[in-house]
Design a protein around this motif. Structure first.
Motif, short mmCIF file in Angstrom:
data_model
loop_
_atom_site.label_atom_id
_atom_site.label_comp_id
_atom_site.label_asym_id
_atom_site.label_seq_id
_atom_site.Cartn_x
_atom_site.Cartn_y
_atom_site.Cartn_z
N GLY A 125 -2.77 5.30 -6.79
CA GLY A 125 -2.86 4.12 -7.66
C GLY A 125 -3.13 2.84 -6.88
N LYS A 126 -2.83 2.86 -5.58
CA LYS A 126 -3.12 1.74 -4.69
C LYS A 126 -3.89 2.27 -3.49
N HIS A 127 -4.37 1.35 -2.65
CA HIS A 127 -4.93 1.79 -1.37
C HIS A 127 -3.84 2.53 -0.60
N PHE A 128 -4.22 3.62 0.06
CA PHE A 128 -3.20 4.42 0.75
C PHE A 128 -3.71 4.90 2.10
N VAL A 139 -8.51 5.75 -0.39
CA VAL A 139 -8.00 6.08 0.94
C VAL A 139 -8.41 4.97 1.90
N GLY A 140 -7.42 4.43 2.64
CA GLY A 140 -7.68 3.26 3.47
C GLY A 140 -7.97 3.56 4.92
N VAL A 143 0.84 -1.19 0.00
CA VAL A 143 0.00 0.00 0.00
C VAL A 143 0.88 1.24 0.00
N ASN A 144 0.27 2.38 -0.23
CA ASN A 144 0.97 3.66 -0.26
C ASN A 144 0.57 4.51 0.95
N ALA A 145 1.25 5.62 1.15
CA ALA A 145 0.92 6.53 2.26
C ALA A 145 1.29 7.95 1.89
N TYR A 167 5.54 6.48 -0.99
CA TYR A 167 5.42 7.29 0.22
C TYR A 167 5.68 8.75 -0.13
N PHE A 168 4.71 9.63 0.17
CA PHE A 168 4.86 11.05 -0.07
C PHE A 168 4.82 11.79 1.26
N VAL A 169 5.89 12.55 1.56
CA VAL A 169 5.94 13.36 2.78
C VAL A 169 5.66 14.81 2.39
#
Length: 337
Positions: free
Chosen positions: A259-262, A302-303, A171-173, A206-208
């Protein structure tokens, strides 16, 4: 789960301030009277969102930070219950589950930090990770969206792992934060939840968002630049030098993670003058944070929402409680598919 304290009708009634002619949020939320199998119990409920707290600051202590984050759940639930129930807040679609209680383990944060106490605290964080992972995974598998009130940002690891296990995929965040929390894997603490999740194969992109240039080492910046699946921007580039536009950067971040659950991570360290483990006099406004939650909360992938690192004292319980209540309801409204 031995550390999960269910939120009861008795708890709710003790906090509710009813008023003639008004209908409060807490009067309409759903509660569990008992817990047998968390997945089955939640699956059978006609709700969209499940709210739970994590009353700990062991991860902050283990990262040599300022403690107090264990109070955020208490502050939040008090004010959330007493907002108005109306067509905007959708209280009937919300389950308030309860909170993970680590009051006994939290005794360690009262000690002067030593090599031994920090090592012990990092071991305790590993046990908290297991609880958070199980709870988030169970809620997501049951088809609901978790809203998690921390606690330290160490709990991002359990959130990401739980979402990943539930979806059986990486997953992404996206992380609204003054810090990257991508420190070395030196034992679990609030500064390396994302690095552990990445190293162990649960986190992909991962995006900060809004890193503070004064509090990020050159070594860490170089590490981030080497990893193609990590992107970031800085607070100064948007709010001081006006090199980047806030709204355009939100779009860039969403394109990178959606593009994925995040997971949607909100660290109160990033919000100006909010009592937190690393309170800042220069940061994003509450309005910025609310717009951020709304923007990402609208997306179908969004997860979960995680709000962390708020560390209220007695005099600031109202300020923190109201802030977190706003963020929760902004997410619920945006996430109403």
């Amino acid at each position: 789960m031995q550390n999960l304290v269910l939120f009861s009708s008795k708890d709710r009634d003790a906090l509710l301030n009813t008023r003639k002619g008004e209908s409060k949020f807490g009067e309409h939320v759903q509660l569990l009277t008992n817990l047998n199998n968390i997945y089955e119990d939640i699956s059978n409920l006609d709700v969209d969102h499940v709210i739970f707290g994590i009353a700990e600051d062991i991860g902050v202590y283990a990262n040599h930070g300022k403690t107090g984050a264990y109070r955020a759940w208490e502050a939040s639930i008090n004010f959330l219950l007493n907002i108005q129930s109306n067509s905007f807040t959708k209280a009937k679609r919300v389950l308030i589950l309860g909170y993970l209680d680590y009051s006994n383990a939290c005794e360690i944060v009262k000690q002067e930090p030593t090599k031994k106490s920090i090592s012990k605290a990092r071991q305790l964080v590993e046990s908290i990770d297991k609880d958070v992972t199980f709870l988030v995974s169970s809620i997501v598998k049951a088809g609901k969206t978790p809203i998690i009130i921390g606690g330290g940002h160490n709990n991002a690891y359990g959130n990401i792992k739980g979402l990943s296990l539930a979806k059986n995929d990486l997953v992404n965040a996206v992380n609204f934060d003054a810090h990257t929390d991508f420190r070395p894997e030196e034992g679990r603490h609030s500064g390396n939840g994302f690095s552990y999740a990445y190293a162990e194969g649960f986190l992909k992109n991962y995006f900060v968002f809004g890193v503070h240039e004064n509090y990020t080492s050159e070594k860490l910046f170089k590490t981030l630049k080497k990893i193609k699946s990590i992107k970031y921007n800085t607070y100064e580039s948007m709010a001081v030098r006006n090199e980047l536009d806030f709204n355009s950067e939100m779009e860039r971040a969403l394109n990178f993670v959606s593009g994925k659950h995040f997971g949607l991570e909100i660290d109160c360290d990033a919000i100006e003058n909010i009592p937190s483990s690393a309170q800042t006099p220069s940061g994003f406004s509450v309005k910025d944070a609310r717009q951020f939650v709304h923007y990402f909360g609208q997306h179908k992938n969004v997860g979960y929402l995680h709000i962390c690192e708020a560390a209220p004292r007695k005099k600031s319980m109202q300020k923190v409680g109201k802030l977190i209540s706003y963020l929760i309801t902004d997410f619920i409204r945006a996430n109403d598919h």
